[in-house]
Design a protein around this motif. Structure first.
Motif, PDB file in Angstrom:
ATOM      1  N   THR A 155       0.852  -1.187   0.000  1.00 12.65           N
ATOM      2  CA  THR A 155       0.000   0.000   0.000  1.00 12.65           C
ATOM      3  C   THR A 155       0.887   1.235   0.000  1.00 12.65           C
ATOM      4  O   THR A 155       1.868   1.305   0.745  1.00 12.65           O
ATOM      5  CB  THR A 155      -0.922   0.011   1.232  1.00 12.65           C
ATOM      6  OG1 THR A 155      -1.747  -1.159   1.213  1.00 12.65           O
ATOM      7  CG2 THR A 155      -1.808   1.252   1.243  1.00 12.65           C
ATOM      8  N   ILE A 156       0.554   2.193  -0.826  1.00 13.14           N
ATOM      9  CA  ILE A 156       1.384   3.376  -0.987  1.00 13.14           C
ATOM     10  C   ILE A 156       1.102   4.389   0.121  1.00 13.14           C
ATOM     11  O   ILE A 156      -0.057   4.746   0.377  1.00 13.14           O
ATOM     12  CB  ILE A 156       1.143   4.016  -2.368  1.00 13.14           C
ATOM     13  CG1 ILE A 156       1.620   3.050  -3.459  1.00 13.14           C
ATOM     14  CG2 ILE A 156       1.843   5.366  -2.491  1.00 13.14           C
ATOM     15  CD1 ILE A 156       1.285   3.491  -4.858  1.00 13.14           C
ATOM     16  N   THR A 157       2.169   4.824   0.762  1.00 11.65           N
ATOM     17  CA  THR A 157       2.059   5.886   1.773  1.00 11.65           C
ATOM     18  C   THR A 157       2.769   7.157   1.322  1.00 11.65           C
ATOM     19  O   THR A 157       2.442   8.241   1.780  1.00 11.65           O
ATOM     20  CB  THR A 157       2.653   5.423   3.115  1.00 11.65           C
ATOM     21  OG1 THR A 157       4.022   5.015   2.905  1.00 11.65           O
ATOM     22  CG2 THR A 157       1.867   4.249   3.677  1.00 11.65           C
ATOM     23  N   LYS A 191      -2.057   8.310  -4.959  1.00 12.49           N
ATOM     24  CA  LYS A 191      -2.594   8.787  -3.691  1.00 12.49           C
ATOM     25  C   LYS A 191      -2.237   7.840  -2.552  1.00 12.49           C
ATOM     26  O   LYS A 191      -2.068   6.636  -2.754  1.00 12.49           O
ATOM     27  CB  LYS A 191      -4.114   8.924  -3.789  1.00 12.49           C
ATOM     28  CG  LYS A 191      -4.600   9.796  -4.937  1.00 12.49           C
ATOM     29  CD  LYS A 191      -4.112  11.226  -4.812  1.00 12.49           C
ATOM     30  CE  LYS A 191      -4.670  12.087  -5.934  1.00 12.49           C
ATOM     31  NZ  LYS A 191      -4.154  13.484  -5.878  1.00 12.49           N
ATOM     32  N   GLU A 192      -2.155   8.394  -1.354  1.00 16.21           N
ATOM     33  CA  GLU A 192      -1.945   7.549  -0.189  1.00 16.21           C
ATOM     34  C   GLU A 192      -3.131   6.601  -0.049  1.00 16.21           C
ATOM     35  O   GLU A 192      -4.288   7.010  -0.133  1.00 16.21           O
ATOM     36  CB  GLU A 192      -1.822   8.428   1.061  1.00 16.21           C
ATOM     37  CG  GLU A 192      -1.528   7.636   2.324  1.00 16.21           C
ATOM     38  CD  GLU A 192      -1.307   8.524   3.532  1.00 16.21           C
ATOM     39  OE1 GLU A 192      -1.177   7.978   4.643  1.00 16.21           O
ATOM     40  OE2 GLU A 192      -1.267   9.765   3.356  1.00 16.21           O
ATOM     41  N   GLY A 193      -2.832   5.348   0.113  1.00 14.47           N
ATOM     42  CA  GLY A 193      -3.877   4.334   0.187  1.00 14.47           C
ATOM     43  C   GLY A 193      -4.037   3.535  -1.089  1.00 14.47           C
ATOM     44  O   GLY A 193      -4.661   2.469  -1.091  1.00 14.47           O
ATOM     45  N   ASP A 194      -3.477   4.031  -2.205  1.00 10.90           N
ATOM     46  CA  ASP A 194      -3.447   3.217  -3.425  1.00 10.90           C
ATOM     47  C   ASP A 194      -2.640   1.946  -3.134  1.00 10.90           C
ATOM     48  O   ASP A 194      -1.695   1.974  -2.331  1.00 10.90           O
ATOM     49  CB  ASP A 194      -2.787   3.981  -4.579  1.00 10.90           C
ATOM     50  CG  ASP A 194      -3.701   5.063  -5.151  1.00 10.90           C
ATOM     51  OD1 ASP A 194      -4.842   5.175  -4.672  1.00 10.90           O
ATOM     52  OD2 ASP A 194      -3.252   5.796  -6.053  1.00 10.90           O
ATOM     53  N   SER A 195      -2.993   0.853  -3.773  1.00  7.96           N
ATOM     54  CA  SER A 195      -2.325  -0.414  -3.475  1.00  7.96           C
ATOM     55  C   SER A 195      -2.072  -1.209  -4.741  1.00  7.96           C
ATOM     56  O   SER A 195      -2.613  -0.900  -5.808  1.00  7.96           O
ATOM     57  CB  SER A 195      -3.161  -1.246  -2.504  1.00  7.96           C
ATOM     58  OG  SER A 195      -4.423  -1.556  -3.073  1.00  7.96           O
ATOM     59  N   PHE A 196      -1.249  -2.226  -4.612  1.00 15.10           N
ATOM     60  CA  PHE A 196      -0.916  -3.057  -5.759  1.00 15.10           C
ATOM     61  C   PHE A 196      -0.633  -4.474  -5.308  1.00 15.10           C
ATOM     62  O   PHE A 196      -0.251  -4.717  -4.161  1.00 15.10           O
ATOM     63  CB  PHE A 196       0.321  -2.512  -6.489  1.00 15.10           C
ATOM     64  CG  PHE A 196       1.555  -2.449  -5.621  1.00 15.10           C
ATOM     65  CD1 PHE A 196       2.404  -3.544  -5.500  1.00 15.10           C
ATOM     66  CD2 PHE A 196       1.847  -1.302  -4.893  1.00 15.10           C
ATOM     67  CE1 PHE A 196       3.530  -3.491  -4.690  1.00 15.10           C
ATOM     68  CE2 PHE A 196       2.971  -1.242  -4.076  1.00 15.10           C
ATOM     69  CZ  PHE A 196       3.810  -2.331  -3.986  1.00 15.10           C
ATOM     70  N   ALA A 219      -0.994  -8.302 -12.723  1.00 14.28           N
ATOM     71  CA  ALA A 219      -1.017  -7.277 -11.681  1.00 14.28           C
ATOM     72  C   ALA A 219      -2.420  -6.710 -11.520  1.00 14.28           C
ATOM     73  O   ALA A 219      -3.240  -6.748 -12.445  1.00 14.28           O
ATOM     74  CB  ALA A 219      -0.032  -6.155 -12.010  1.00 14.28           C
ATOM     75  N   VAL A 220      -2.652  -6.189 -10.327  1.00 10.14           N
ATOM     76  CA  VAL A 220      -3.843  -5.394 -10.049  1.00 10.14           C
ATOM     77  C   VAL A 220      -3.374  -4.165  -9.274  1.00 10.14           C
ATOM     78  O   VAL A 220      -2.764  -4.292  -8.219  1.00 10.14           O
ATOM     79  CB  VAL A 220      -4.893  -6.161  -9.219  1.00 10.14           C
ATOM     80  CG1 VAL A 220      -6.086  -5.248  -8.917  1.00 10.14           C
ATOM     81  CG2 VAL A 220      -5.353  -7.409  -9.937  1.00 10.14           C
ATOM     82  N   PHE A 221      -3.637  -2.979  -9.828  1.00 10.00           N
ATOM     83  CA  PHE A 221      -3.276  -1.731  -9.148  1.00 10.00           C
ATOM     84  C   PHE A 221      -4.574  -1.003  -8.829  1.00 10.00           C
ATOM     85  O   PHE A 221      -5.382  -0.726  -9.719  1.00 10.00           O
ATOM     86  CB  PHE A 221      -2.392  -0.856 -10.043  1.00 10.00           C
ATOM     87  CG  PHE A 221      -1.734   0.266  -9.295  1.00 10.00           C
ATOM     88  CD1 PHE A 221      -0.411   0.154  -8.876  1.00 10.00           C
ATOM     89  CD2 PHE A 221      -2.427   1.424  -8.983  1.00 10.00           C
ATOM     90  CE1 PHE A 221       0.199   1.171  -8.160  1.00 10.00           C
ATOM     91  CE2 PHE A 221      -1.833   2.449  -8.281  1.00 10.00           C
ATOM     92  CZ  PHE A 221      -0.517   2.335  -7.865  1.00 10.00           C
ATOM     93  N   THR A 222      -4.785  -0.727  -7.553  1.00 12.54           N
ATOM     94  CA  THR A 222      -5.994  -0.039  -7.117  1.00 12.54           C
ATOM     95  C   THR A 222      -5.672   1.431  -6.902  1.00 12.54           C
ATOM     96  O   THR A 222      -4.876   1.783  -6.033  1.00 12.54           O
ATOM     97  CB  THR A 222      -6.546  -0.662  -5.827  1.00 12.54           C
ATOM     98  OG1 THR A 222      -6.805  -2.063  -6.051  1.00 12.54           O
ATOM     99  CG2 THR A 222      -7.836   0.022  -5.418  1.00 12.54           C
ATOM    100  N   PRO A 227      -9.916  -0.678  -9.145  1.00 12.74           N
ATOM    101  CA  PRO A 227      -8.873  -1.649  -9.515  1.00 12.74           C
ATOM    102  C   PRO A 227      -8.597  -1.630 -11.016  1.00 12.74           C
ATOM    103  O   PRO A 227      -9.518  -1.601 -11.836  1.00 12.74           O
ATOM    104  CB  PRO A 227      -9.483  -2.991  -9.076  1.00 12.74           C
ATOM    105  CG  PRO A 227     -10.961  -2.784  -9.182  1.00 12.74           C
ATOM    106  CD  PRO A 227     -11.208  -1.338  -8.857  1.00 12.74           C
ATOM    107  N   PHE A 228      -7.323  -1.646 -11.362  1.00 12.26           N
ATOM    108  CA  PHE A 228      -6.892  -1.733 -12.751  1.00 12.26           C
ATOM    109  C   PHE A 228      -6.147  -3.048 -12.931  1.00 12.26           C
ATOM    110  O   PHE A 228      -5.090  -3.258 -12.330  1.00 12.26           O
ATOM    111  CB  PHE A 228      -5.971  -0.557 -13.115  1.00 12.26           C
ATOM    112  CG  PHE A 228      -6.650   0.785 -13.120  1.00 12.26           C
ATOM    113  CD1 PHE A 228      -7.155   1.318 -14.304  1.00 12.26           C
ATOM    114  CD2 PHE A 228      -6.801   1.509 -11.948  1.00 12.26           C
ATOM    115  CE1 PHE A 228      -7.780   2.553 -14.312  1.00 12.26           C
ATOM    116  CE2 PHE A 228      -7.426   2.747 -11.943  1.00 12.26           C
ATOM    117  CZ  PHE A 228      -7.927   3.271 -13.134  1.00 12.26           C
ATOM    118  N   HIS A 229      -6.702  -3.934 -13.759  1.00  8.61           N
ATOM    119  CA  HIS A 229      -6.095  -5.233 -13.983  1.00  8.61           C
ATOM    120  C   HIS A 229      -5.104  -5.159 -15.148  1.00  8.61           C
ATOM    121  O   HIS A 229      -5.309  -4.401 -16.107  1.00  8.61           O
ATOM    122  CB  HIS A 229      -7.157  -6.282 -14.298  1.00  8.61           C
ATOM    123  CG  HIS A 229      -8.080  -6.580 -13.159  1.00  8.61           C
ATOM    124  ND1 HIS A 229      -9.056  -5.691 -12.748  1.00  8.61           N
ATOM    125  CD2 HIS A 229      -8.174  -7.654 -12.336  1.00  8.61           C
ATOM    126  CE1 HIS A 229      -9.720  -6.211 -11.722  1.00  8.61           C
ATOM    127  NE2 HIS A 229      -9.200  -7.399 -11.452  1.00  8.61           N
TER     128      HIS A 229
END
Length: 433
Positions: A155-157, A191-196, A219-222, A227-229
């Motif tokens: 998760t991106i911080t 953004k903070e909270g984006d995840s992969f 991959a899945v990037f949210t 979500p982006f597959h």
């Protein structure tokens, strides 16, 4: 105590089943070169495809001021031998390509006579000089590469770069992932909270030396809750990424920013400048065209620069297409009406007109492309098709997608259970009563 043991037993069973499932789906795959020695005796030792059981292997590093001739002199070769070796090896590895810091190896027998000399061309590729028969022969050798499947989620911080490093994955994976999603996500605006979560193959030599990231296998990037597959699928002999609906993640560029073109100067690291009278890099393509010829942006994007550079680009404009690609249009006569810095433009939209402003000998467009801030050749850069999965391939694509998503979910569950098992080992202690 019975409940705890039962829960741990169930977890162990599920964990084992997942491992079997994942392995059976090919999560670990190995690619070995055809010249690798097969089924040899385990007691034999091979290096660079050479059995070195009775030989000594000595490694050196090329230092400043060292040339092929000096290296061979230091290894004890006489002048006539040096000339023959240099002539032979030049066919596959020109002496001018020797680089400071690269290695070379001398393989000798019990009398200290040199039987082989091996020069490093890259981490995987070598030039071998074979002197073992009394004659001189040279050949290429490539170390076997093993691909190992890896998994990362986070998760991106602060940034994608820091989030990738935080998982323990190679930092270069951030660049690979940003290239996959170059058209969907601006990674300068995550953004903070984006995840992969993603799985990828890493290339290794000698079992433990990493060569680099071979490929992303799913991959899945949210991003902002969506979500982006990214599902890798081969179509028309081209491997590219698609979303869950089978739409390509890439948008193709126009082939050129002009309708009627004539290339007068190509991309070069050293081109003689007709005005400056000296050679210098020309990291673009010059298209000859009459003054006033419309110039189009090759893809959707945002105008990030617009201005005049005296003694250089003249009237110029830069368009940022995504986090990866930026294009520059130079020597313009004027800009299109309404085109200002910060303006969004569409692929094929007229943004300016050909001119001869700045350091120019005549009307032309100097067009440049940067990928990850590095210049690339517009005439040869990759521009894969942006067509969706063909109807006749849709069933095959769905099978691939189901397999990729199953593998990602399985790896995530395995990671969670491993973490829980570690927690249980710390918190679940048998009673001493």
């Amino acid at each position: 105590m019975y409940t705890i043991n039962k829960r741990k037993t169930i977890r162990s069973i599920i964990y084992s089943l997942l491992i079997v499932s994942v392995v059976s789906c090919g999560l670990k795959k190995e690619e070995q070169q055809t010249d690798q020695i097969d089924q040899e005796e385990t007691s034999s030792t091979y290096e660079y495809g050479i059995c070195v059981d009775s030989l000594d292997v000595t490694r050196y590093e090329i230092g400043k001021g060292q040339y092929l001739a000096t290296i061979l002199t230091e290894l004890g070769f006489e002048a006539n031998e040096r000339e023959k070796i240099i002539e032979a090896v030049s066919s596959i590895y020109p002496p001018s390509r020797l680089q400071v810091g690269n290695s070379y190896v001398a393989i000798t027998d019990s009398t200290s006579a040199v039987k082989y000399v091996v020069f490093e061309k890259s981490q995987t590729d070598y030039a071998v000089v074979d002197l073992s028969t009394g004659e001189i022969s040279v050949y290429d050798y490539t170390k076997p590469v093993i691909l190992k499947r890896e998994y990362a989620e986070g998760t991106i911080t602060s940034s994608l770069w820091n989030a990738i490093i935080g998982t323990g994955a190679p930092a270069m994976l951030a660049l690979e992932l940003s290239n996959v999603y170059a058209w969907q996500i601006d990674f300068f605006d995550v953004k903070e909270g984006d995840s992969f979560q993603l799985m990828y193959d890493v290339a290794y030599i000698d079992d433990s030396t990493m060569v680099g990231i071979s490929s992303i296998e799913g991959a899945v990037f949210t991003h902002q809750g969506k979500p982006f597959h990214a599902i890798p699928f081969q179509q028309d002999s081209i491997m590219e990424f698609f979303d869950e609906e089978g739409n390509s993640l890439r948008k193709a560029f126009l082939k050129a920013p002009l309708d009627f073109i004539r290339v007068t100067s190509k991309f070069s690291n050293s081109r003689y400048h007709p005005i400056l009278k000296r050679s210098r890099p020309h990291h673009g393509v010059d298209y000859a065209a009459p003054v006033g010829t419309p110039v189009k942006t090759i893809g959707d994007g945002v105008v990030i620069e617009k201005g005049f550079q005296r003694g250089g680009a003249g009237n110029f404009m830069k368009v940022k297409h995504n986090a990866t690609y930026t294009t520059t249009y130079m020597h313009l006569s004027r800009f299109a009406k309404g085109i200002e810095k910060g303006r969004r433009v569409k692929q094929g939209e007229v943004i300016a007109y050909v001119g001869s402003t700045g350091l120019s000998t005549g009307p032309h467009l100097d067009f440049r492309v940067h990928k990850n801030n590095q210049p690339v050749n517009p005439l040869t850069m990759e521009s894969p098709p942006c067509l969706p999965v063909k109807p006749e391939l849709k069933d095959s694509f769905m099978i691939v997608q189901d397999r990729v998503m199953f593998q990602l979910d399985s790896l995530r569950m395995m990671g969670q259970m491993i973490a829980e098992r570690k927690t249980d080992s710390l918190t679940l202690r048998p009673s001493r009563s």
